[in-house]
Design an enzyme around this catalytic site. Structure first.
Site, PDB file in Angstrom:
ATOM      1  N   GLU A 104       0.826  -1.214   0.000  1.00 25.28           N
ATOM      2  CA  GLU A 104       0.000   0.000   0.000  1.00 25.28           C
ATOM      3  C   GLU A 104       0.856   1.258   0.000  1.00 25.28           C
ATOM      4  OE1 GLU A 104      -3.156  -1.884   3.194  1.00 25.28           O
ATOM      5  OE2 GLU A 104      -2.211   0.041   3.593  1.00 25.28           O
ATOM      6  N   CYS A 117       3.138   8.264   1.841  1.00 23.15           N
ATOM      7  CA  CYS A 117       3.592   7.307   2.842  1.00 23.15           C
ATOM      8  C   CYS A 117       3.852   5.981   2.105  1.00 23.15           C
ATOM      9  CB  CYS A 117       2.516   7.172   3.916  1.00 23.15           C
ATOM     10  SG  CYS A 117       2.922   5.950   5.149  1.00 23.15           S
ATOM     11  N   CYS A 124       5.624  -7.552   7.427  1.00 22.09           N
ATOM     12  CA  CYS A 124       6.603  -7.060   8.397  1.00 22.09           C
ATOM     13  C   CYS A 124       6.906  -8.135   9.429  1.00 22.09           C
ATOM     14  CB  CYS A 124       6.076  -5.802   9.073  1.00 22.09           C
ATOM     15  SG  CYS A 124       7.300  -5.060  10.162  1.00 22.09           S
ATOM     16  N   CYS A 128       4.338  -5.465  15.822  1.00 25.34           N
ATOM     17  CA  CYS A 128       3.806  -4.460  16.765  1.00 25.34           C
ATOM     18  C   CYS A 128       2.310  -4.736  16.961  1.00 25.34           C
ATOM     19  CB  CYS A 128       4.042  -3.056  16.239  1.00 25.34           C
ATOM     20  SG  CYS A 128       5.795  -2.728  15.972  1.00 25.34           S
ATOM     21  N   CYS A 131      -0.572  -2.816  15.079  1.00 26.00           N
ATOM     22  CA  CYS A 131      -0.367  -2.524  13.660  1.00 26.00           C
ATOM     23  C   CYS A 131      -0.985  -3.601  12.779  1.00 26.00           C
ATOM     24  CB  CYS A 131       1.129  -2.411  13.390  1.00 26.00           C
ATOM     25  SG  CYS A 131       1.533  -2.282  11.649  1.00 26.00           S
ATOM     26  N   CYS A 362      -1.607   1.939   8.229  1.00 26.86           N
ATOM     27  CA  CYS A 362      -0.843   1.064   7.341  1.00 26.86           C
ATOM     28  C   CYS A 362      -1.275  -0.393   7.446  1.00 26.86           C
ATOM     29  CB  CYS A 362       0.654   1.252   7.580  1.00 26.86           C
ATOM     30  SG  CYS A 362       1.520   0.020   8.479  1.00 26.86           S
TER      31      CYS A 362
HETATM   32  S1  SF4 Z   1       4.473  -0.620  13.155  1.00 31.40           S
HETATM   33 FE1  SF4 Z   1       3.829  -2.304  11.795  1.00 31.40          FE
HETATM   34  S2  SF4 Z   1       5.023  -2.024   9.916  1.00 31.40           S
HETATM   35 FE2  SF4 Z   1       6.012  -0.798  11.540  1.00 31.40          FE
HETATM   36  S3  SF4 Z   1       7.576  -2.134  12.423  1.00 31.40           S
HETATM   37 FE3  SF4 Z   1       5.732  -2.427  13.676  1.00 31.40          FE
HETATM   38  S4  SF4 Z   1       4.669  -4.174  12.739  1.00 31.40           S
HETATM   39 FE4  SF4 Z   1       6.172  -3.443  11.251  1.00 31.40          FE
END
Ligand code: SF4
Length: 370
Positions: A104, A117, A124, A128, A131, A362
């Protein structure tokens, strides 16, 4: 069905010419018997005009165009989905890569600047807990050409001059794909390509200390932003699990070192989550942690991830959000938190989330399409 994990399904024998730095392109031209100054012409065709084929490069001799065509190809993303926010004009795009994976990008129009962005990886690794990108795991790094193509694809919709800033805050951890991200940044910065100033580009990290140490030695003055979200190791390790490997003491020491050697300011991103990290005590701990560090803090209210739960219930994908869906605090709590930081001398700005009506956080569009 989830797309296959593959670096290149198409054009297996050719690399995208956009993954070459100008120096690499000059060397390739020399190998093909062409003049090195043609690299500047090719950069302009690729990035300023945005051609889709070598045949459109009309000031490149036909023989050289044939040789380029035999060795390279030019990636083009397909836009699978897009959404535009009615209140603020934020536009979000889901791109299909040539191996059928998806990423994206978000276009954020503001009064004096327009930012894209960008994603740096497919998925990933860092998990997190707030996220959406984390919930589907890591697939692969994006190539420099693919990072560049995110901007090209958005620019095909918006005028060239409209894009002023880039932030690596989309899907993926940019410092985990360091070489490809820096290569793309150098091309974004090149006057024959996008001519975007280094200081208009921001790399946002969840706190990878080795990457921060590498970045401080770069000649390019790219901005650095660190996702902090808590000044307490126990809380931060739950929100940003890499904190167990790079705890706050070491992370902030690396940030202080970065500021000392670059003389640049660091931005700390702090997502406010009700009952998690926005009490008076949290504000005091944050002010103590950042004391004496040349930095600014951006607070933003947590963007709830609606789709994650919908998809998970249908597909049984493990989700750290299931047990605890975070939500943004009340306006009063936000005001008190920001005031406490200001009173303690912290340079803080509270930002309103953009594109809430289109789930612009995101990873959310990608999840919704899988
Ligand atoms: S916020 Fe999301 S994209 Fe960024 S490092 Fe953490 S898990 Fe990965």
């Amino acid at each position: 069905m989830r797309p296959p994990i593959s670096e290149k399904l198409l054009h297996m024998d050719k690399i995208d010419i956009k993954s070459l730095s100008k120096e690499e392109l000059e060397a390739a031209l020399k190998d093909l018997g062409g003049e090195t100054y043609r690299a500047r012409q090719i950069f302009r065709w690729l990035y300023k005009i945005g051609v889709k084929s070598f045949d459109e490069m009309t000031d490149i001799p036909a023989g050289l165009r044939q040789k380029l065509k035999a060795k390279f190809h030019i990636t083009h993303f397909t836009i699978l989905d897009s959404k535009r926010s009615a209140p603020d004009g934020t536009a979000k795009y889901l791109f299909k890569l040539e191996d059928a994976n998806t990423v994206e990008a978000v276009f954020l129009p503001e009064e004096r600047r327009n930012t894209i962005c960008l994603s740096s990886q497919v998925g990933c690794k860092y998990g997190c807990s707030f996220c959406a990108s984390a919930s589907l795991g890591f697939v692969r790094n994006l190539e420099p050409s693919e990072i560049l193509e995110e901007v090209m694809a958005v620019r095909r919709i918006y005028p060239v001059s409209a894009i002023t800033n880039l932030v690596f805050m989309g899907i993926g951890e940019p410092l985990d794909n360091y070489d490809n991200v820096m290569k793309a940044i150098r091309i974004f910065n090149d006057k024959d390509a996008f001519n975007i100033g280094a200081r208009k580009m921001t790399i946002s990290t969840c706190g990878l200390i080795p990457g921060i140490e590498r970045l401080k030695r770069e000649a390019l003055q790219v901005e650095l932003s660190v996702s902090l979200h808590s000044a307490d190791d126990e809380v931060r390790s739950k929100l940003v699990p890499i904190n167990k490997k790079y705890p706050l003491k070491n992370l902030i020491a690396a940030c202080r070192e970065y500021v000392k050697s670059t003389n640049r300011i660091i931005t700390f991103e702090y997502t406010l989550m009700e009952g998690v990290n926005c009490s008076n005590k949290d504000a005091a701990a944050l002010a103590r942690l950042l004391k004496g560090l040349k930095c600014k803090v951006n607070t933003i209210s947590c963007n709830r991830i609606r789709q994650v739960r919908n998809i998970e219930s249908a597909r049984m994908i493990p989700n750290p959000m299931r047990s605890r869906p975070y939500s943004g605090p009340s306006e009063k709590t936000i005001a008190l938190f920001v005031k406490a930081l200001k009173t303690a001398g912290v340079n803080v700005t509270h930002r309103r989330p953009k594109g809430e009506d289109i789930d612009a956080g995101c990873g959310q569009l990608r999840i919704a399409k899988l």
